[in-house]
Design a protein around this motif. Structure first.
Motif, PDB file in Angstrom:
ATOM      1  N   PHE A   1      -2.482   2.867  -0.918  1.00 48.12           N
ATOM      2  CA  PHE A   1      -2.577   1.819   0.104  1.00 48.12           C
ATOM      3  C   PHE A   1      -3.716   0.829  -0.142  1.00 48.12           C
ATOM      4  N   LYS A   2      -4.153   0.732  -1.419  1.00 49.97           N
ATOM      5  CA  LYS A   2      -5.130  -0.288  -1.789  1.00 49.97           C
ATOM      6  C   LYS A   2      -4.859  -0.733  -3.224  1.00 49.97           C
ATOM      7  N   VAL A   3      -4.676  -2.056  -3.428  1.00 47.16           N
ATOM      8  CA  VAL A   3      -4.409  -2.591  -4.764  1.00 47.16           C
ATOM      9  C   VAL A   3      -5.305  -3.788  -5.039  1.00 47.16           C
TER      10      VAL A   3
ATOM     11  N   VAL B   1      -8.059 -10.461  -6.126  1.00 49.89           N
ATOM     12  CA  VAL B   1      -7.936 -10.242  -4.676  1.00 49.89           C
ATOM     13  C   VAL B   1      -7.607  -8.781  -4.414  1.00 49.89           C
ATOM     14  N   THR B   2      -8.304  -8.209  -3.438  1.00 52.34           N
ATOM     15  CA  THR B   2      -8.028  -6.828  -3.035  1.00 52.34           C
ATOM     16  C   THR B   2      -7.185  -6.844  -1.769  1.00 52.34           C
ATOM     17  N   ALA B   3      -6.145  -6.032  -1.743  1.00 51.85           N
ATOM     18  CA  ALA B   3      -5.296  -5.895  -0.550  1.00 51.85           C
ATOM     19  C   ALA B   3      -5.304  -4.432  -0.126  1.00 51.85           C
ATOM     20  N   GLU B   4      -5.541  -4.201   1.163  1.00 51.36           N
ATOM     21  CA  GLU B   4      -5.584  -2.820   1.662  1.00 51.36           C
ATOM     22  C   GLU B   4      -4.883  -2.729   3.010  1.00 51.36           C
ATOM     23  N   VAL B   5      -4.211  -1.599   3.224  1.00 48.81           N
ATOM     24  CA  VAL B   5      -3.481  -1.357   4.471  1.00 48.81           C
ATOM     25  C   VAL B   5      -4.203  -0.288   5.271  1.00 48.81           C
ATOM     26  N   TYR B   6      -4.429  -0.561   6.574  1.00 50.75           N
ATOM     27  CA  TYR B   6      -5.071   0.392   7.476  1.00 50.75           C
ATOM     28  C   TYR B   6      -4.112   0.736   8.612  1.00 50.75           C
ATOM     29  N   GLU B   7      -4.156   1.972   9.046  1.00 47.33           N
ATOM     30  CA  GLU B   7      -3.315   2.400  10.161  1.00 47.33           C
ATOM     31  C   GLU B   7      -4.047   2.196  11.479  1.00 47.33           C
ATOM     32  N   VAL B   8      -3.403   1.549  12.431  1.00 47.08           N
ATOM     33  CA  VAL B   8      -3.966   1.383  13.767  1.00 47.08           C
ATOM     34  C   VAL B   8      -3.292   2.336  14.743  1.00 47.08           C
ATOM     35  N   ALA B   9      -1.983   2.380  14.673  1.00 44.05           N
ATOM     36  CA  ALA B   9      -1.169   3.240  15.537  1.00 44.05           C
ATOM     37  C   ALA B   9       0.102   3.558  14.755  1.00 44.05           C
ATOM     38  N   PRO B  10       0.910   4.512  15.222  1.00 42.53           N
ATOM     39  CA  PRO B  10       2.126   4.867  14.484  1.00 42.53           C
ATOM     40  C   PRO B  10       3.024   3.690  14.142  1.00 42.53           C
ATOM     41  N   GLU B  11       3.014   2.635  14.958  1.00 45.67           N
ATOM     42  CA  GLU B  11       3.910   1.513  14.720  1.00 45.67           C
ATOM     43  C   GLU B  11       3.180   0.232  14.343  1.00 45.67           C
TER      44      GLU B  11
END
Length: 446
Positions: A358-360, A375-385
């Motif tokens: 989840f990070k590239v 450029v760095t791209a990262e995904v973070y979870e806030v809630a299930p949806e």
């Protein structure tokens, strides 16, 4: 049956532990682990009214910056539209002050607390943090008789120094404050902390203050003169160390490395008090957990609200962890988002390097004005949806990065975006209509 007070579905709030001008602290329990925590509840409107926003920002920022076994740990910061919730380590033993009120401590116990205090203060100073209000009331003791420094409300950071490299704000508790602070001249925050540590050591060994008088001005005169007497039960080595701590001329006052070499200090010193080795192990453990994670990092709801809304913005508190970047939220899964980012990058002839799950990192196809854009791209979870996706520039030209975000990323990912940073958050119902309630998992984001 009494109704349970559940906070964000994560913590159960219990009895009131204490309260101040604009905050209350409650005992809490993490629902999943059952672990005890302390939850400070701050009302935003009162903070704004009292012009205390900067102090709250600084306190939270410092607690995130200073992670040490002898400093109260900040676990999480969350927020709603009206309140901030600061979740901290719960220290069962209460204030060190309560122990001193009952009388002086045995020398070995006083030494143990002082060793832990110096270890914590040394670490704070290594991170550019001066506490400026060290006193037994701000030192807590856990169930294992270990010291925990708390209350960073008067902390100073390097950016508060003037051009002379000194601090100028008068603050602290009179009986523990260094003479240079009282003189209304510039002072070195780290040297001020060392003076306060000297007063604390004296109090632990004596059971009373070195400088005390019913008349405040007389007490100040004693502080200016460094006029105090050691009780007869002080050991010669303890007296010698205190005499080097309570030196009126801050340039002649003992330094922390010298304190750590003092014979009295070194007696019975635990090897685990090596501040930096402890912290290095903690950071190493955190990095290992991050790199081995098979799920996206949890993006704190407070960071999300601060970054995405135009309300009570404390996003600057988190910039030490995360560079300023372009951010959007999405209803898609983290895996689906990463696949779309990689596809879009390849369509733009950008190279894709996986940093971890989840990070590239995306590398531009050609040399730019300041080298190749990365450029760095990262995904973070806030809630299930809900997921937060952040792009940040790793290298290259800022204008080229801004153009990349606006002209390339936005159009390429528009069908998976819920909202971009700075835009109003509103949810879609099953028919695709906006309902505008802006709520996710009990956290208001308007």
């Amino acid at each position: 049956m009494e109704e349970r007070n559940i906070l964000f579905g994560k913590y159960e709030m219990g009895r009131l532990l204490g309260k101040g001008t604009f905050a209350k602290v409650y005992y809490g329990k993490e629902i999943i682990s059952g672990e005890s925590v302390a939850i400070k509840v701050i009302k935003k409107d009162q903070v704004k009214k009292e012009c205390m926003m900067e102090q709250i920002q600084r306190e939270i920022s410092v607690m995130r910056l200073v992670r040490h076994p002898n400093v109260v740990e900040l676990r999480e910061v969350m927020a709603t539209k009206t309140k901030i919730f600061v979740v901290m380590e719960y220290v069962r033993g209460g204030e060190l002050f309560a122990k001193v009120v009952r009388g002086r401590l045995k020398e070995d116990l006083a030494r143990k607390y002082f060793q832990q205090l110096i270890s914590a203060v040394d670490y704070c100073h290594s991170r550019g943090v001066s506490h400026r209000d060290l006193k037994p009331e701000n030192l807590l003791v856990d169930e294992n008789e270990n010291l925990k420094v708390s209350d960073f409300g008067l902390t100073a950071l390097p950016e508060q120094q003037r051009q002379d490299g000194l601090l100028h704000t008068q603050c602290g508790t009179p009986a523990y404050v260094a003479p240079e602070v009282l003189k209304r001249k510039g002072y070195d925050g780290s040297k001020v902390d060392i003076w306060s540590c000297g007063v604390i050591l004296y109090v632990l060994l004596a059971g009373f203050l070195p400088f005390q008088d019913e008349n405040l001005m007389n007490m100040y005169k004693k502080i200016f003169q460094g006029a105090y007497d050691c009780p007869p039960w002080f050991s010669p080595e303890a007296k010698r160390l205190i005499s080097k701590l309570l030196v009126v001329d801050s340039n002649r006052r003992i330094t922390i490395p010298a304190i750590m070499r003092a014979p009295w200090f070194r007696k019975g010193l635990s090897a685990s008090l090596n501040t930096f080795s402890i912290h290095d192990k903690l950071e190493e453990k955190e990095e290992l957990l991050k790199s081995s994670s098979s799920s996206p990092a949890f993006f704190n709801a407070f960071e999300f609200i601060s970054s995405m809304s135009s309300g009570f913005d404390l996003s600057s508190l988190f910039e030490s962890k995360r560079k300023t970047g372009s951010m959007f939220t999405s209803r898609c899964s983290a895996t689906a988002i990463m696949a779309r980012i990689e596809k879009a990058a390849k369509g733009l002839s950008f190279g894709v390097v996986k940093v971890r799950d989840f990070k590239v990192r995306l590398h531009g196809p050609s040399e730019g004005r300041k080298g190749r854009l990365a450029v760095t791209a990262e995904v973070y979870e806030v809630a299930p949806e809900v997921a937060v996706v952040e792009f940040s520039k790793s290298s290259g030209d800022t204008l080229e990065y801004a153009k990349f975000c606006e002209e390339d990323v936005r159009p390429a990912l528009k069908d998976i975006v819920w909202t971009w940073q700075g835009e109003n958050v509103c949810s879609n119902d099953s028919n695709g209509n906006h309902n505008g309630n802006g709520k996710v998992d009990g956290t208001t984001m308007t």
